[in-house]
Design an enzyme around this catalytic site. Structure first.
Site, PDB file in Angstrom:
ATOM      1  N   GLU A  93       0.817  -1.225   0.000  1.00  0.00           N
ATOM      2  CA  GLU A  93       0.000   0.000   0.000  1.00  0.00           C
ATOM      3  C   GLU A  93       0.842   1.262   0.000  1.00  0.00           C
ATOM      4  O   GLU A  93       0.532   2.240  -0.692  1.00  0.00           O
ATOM      5  CB  GLU A  93      -0.958  -0.005   1.195  1.00  0.00           C
ATOM      6  N   HIS A 162      -9.838  -5.774  10.340  1.00  0.00           N
ATOM      7  CA  HIS A 162     -10.530  -5.526   9.078  1.00  0.00           C
ATOM      8  C   HIS A 162     -11.889  -4.859   9.293  1.00  0.00           C
ATOM      9  O   HIS A 162     -12.724  -4.852   8.388  1.00  0.00           O
ATOM     10  CB  HIS A 162     -10.741  -6.847   8.321  1.00  0.00           C
TER      11      HIS A 162
END
Length: 370
Positions: A93, A162
């Site tokens: 990322e 998450h």
């Protein structure tokens, strides 16, 4: 993307010249009757139309191309626009977000997908220090037209790493715009607005909403459709209590309003749509009408969106309040993995109903309920 950069031609300040595959004409005819569209298809069609309209728009992220998106939001776009505009990235990322911000500096319009916004923490330096602050630090000379999009907040059984809601994190940062769609209309109109905007936009979707269908009008389906950033929508009018919500919580709030209506309480439900900038005018106008406020979000209670809304109402409309403001939030703990504990950690319809009743002084006293 590298092909786009290589082909950019500087000629008297002209715009980049690029090769693109033939696109379907934007001229479409639709019936005036409402149709059903999933949030997934709304996002996909918005990306498709903006890529067709502007060759500077390109997509990048993990599995956005060959796999057609982890949630199939980018389905069909690799075949249509090719690997120079739909880029599969490594699982890094920080790396691909930095590349995206650099491309935006150069004048392109990247749409960077995070498989979940929890993973954006790997790239937060680029989002905050490279994207959000550059326009101010350059005295307005540098625009960063980039969109960071992906699922945000709780899904189902995916654990604490998450399930985090980052609405409050990103909306606290000057230089960013933060959007959170609920319906298919929101998804199409707000994503188009985000891509066209000259500033960095954090676009917070919800995994559980991707498969939900909503009615959309011919106007929404038109390729020119776009929603204004910074403007909330009153999803349901009422005069007894105001309920503010965003993303998935709008649906829960509307269900709560249905239950409240059966008991004679007319709730006004506001879909925030835009978290930063926040539509304070619409919120305060509603509170001045209903004299009561319930804020709903799935994020943590401390320093949340509801706290900011509460502050705005206290500063601007305190004299109109007939009851204390009620805040409904997620529990102040990392998201549990066990299904029964997970349900207790996120707001439910009955929580909103109870809060609205308390605001209207219609709740059952604790002693009587014991």
């Amino acid at each position: 993307m590298w092909g786009i950069l290589r082909q950019k031609v500087v000629a008297g300040g002209g715009s980049p010249l690029v090769r693109i595959r033939p696109a379907i004409s934007a001229l479409r005819s639709y019936s005036s009757a409402s149709k059903e569209m999933t949030v997934r298809d709304a996002l996909n069609s918005a990306l498709d139309e903006e890529m067709s309209a502007d060759p500077k728009v390109f997509l990048m992220g993990e599995e956005v191309g060959e796999y057609q998106g982890a949630y199939k939001i980018t389905k069909g776009l690799l075949d249509k626009y090719g690997p120079e505009r739909v880029l599969d990235t490594p699982i890094t990322e920080a790396g691909f977000t930095g590349i995206g911000v650099g491309a935006a500096y150069y004048g392109l319009k990247p749409v960077v997908e995070f498989m979940t916004f929890n993973f954006s923490m790997q790239a937060i330096d680029h989002i905050i220090n490279s994207a959000a602050k550059s326009n101010y630090m350059s005295a307005g000379q540098i625009n960063v037209p980039i969109v960071f999009r992906g699922p945000n907040g709780a899904a189902a059984g995916v654990g604490a790493q998450h399930s985090h809601c980052y609405a409050a994190w990103y909306s606290s940062c000057p230089g960013l715009k933060v959007l959170a769609p609920y319906s298919s209309e929101d998804a199409r109109g707000l994503l188009k607005a985000a891509i066209r905007d000259p500033d960095p936009v954090v676009f917070l979707e919800n995994e559980l909403l991707y498969g939900e269908s909503f009615p959309v009008s011919a106007e929404v389906l038109d390729s020119s459709f776009c929603l204004p950033i910074g403007k909330a929508k009153i999803e349901r009018e009422g005069k007894d209590v105001t309920i503010t919500a965003f993303s998935k919580m709008v649906g829960l709030s509307l269900k709560a309003a249905d239950i409240l209506a059966k008991e004679g309480i007319r709730a006004e439900v506001i879909n925030l749509r835009s978290i930063r900038p926040l539509d304070r005018a619409t919120i305060n106008a509603s509170v001045r009408k209903t004299n009561r406020l319930v804020t709903v979000e799935e994020g943590f209670p401390q320093h949340g969106i509801g706290a900011e809304i509460c502050t705005s109402v206290v500063e601007e409309s305190f004299g109109y309040l007939d009851a204390p403001v009620e805040r409904i939030t997620g529990a102040d703990v990392p998201m549990p993995y066990a299904a029964n504990l997970e349900r207790l950690a996120v707001p439910q319809v009955e929580d909103i109903v109870r809060a609205a009743k308390r605001a209207c002084y219609r709740s059952v006293p604790m002693a009587a309920a014991a």
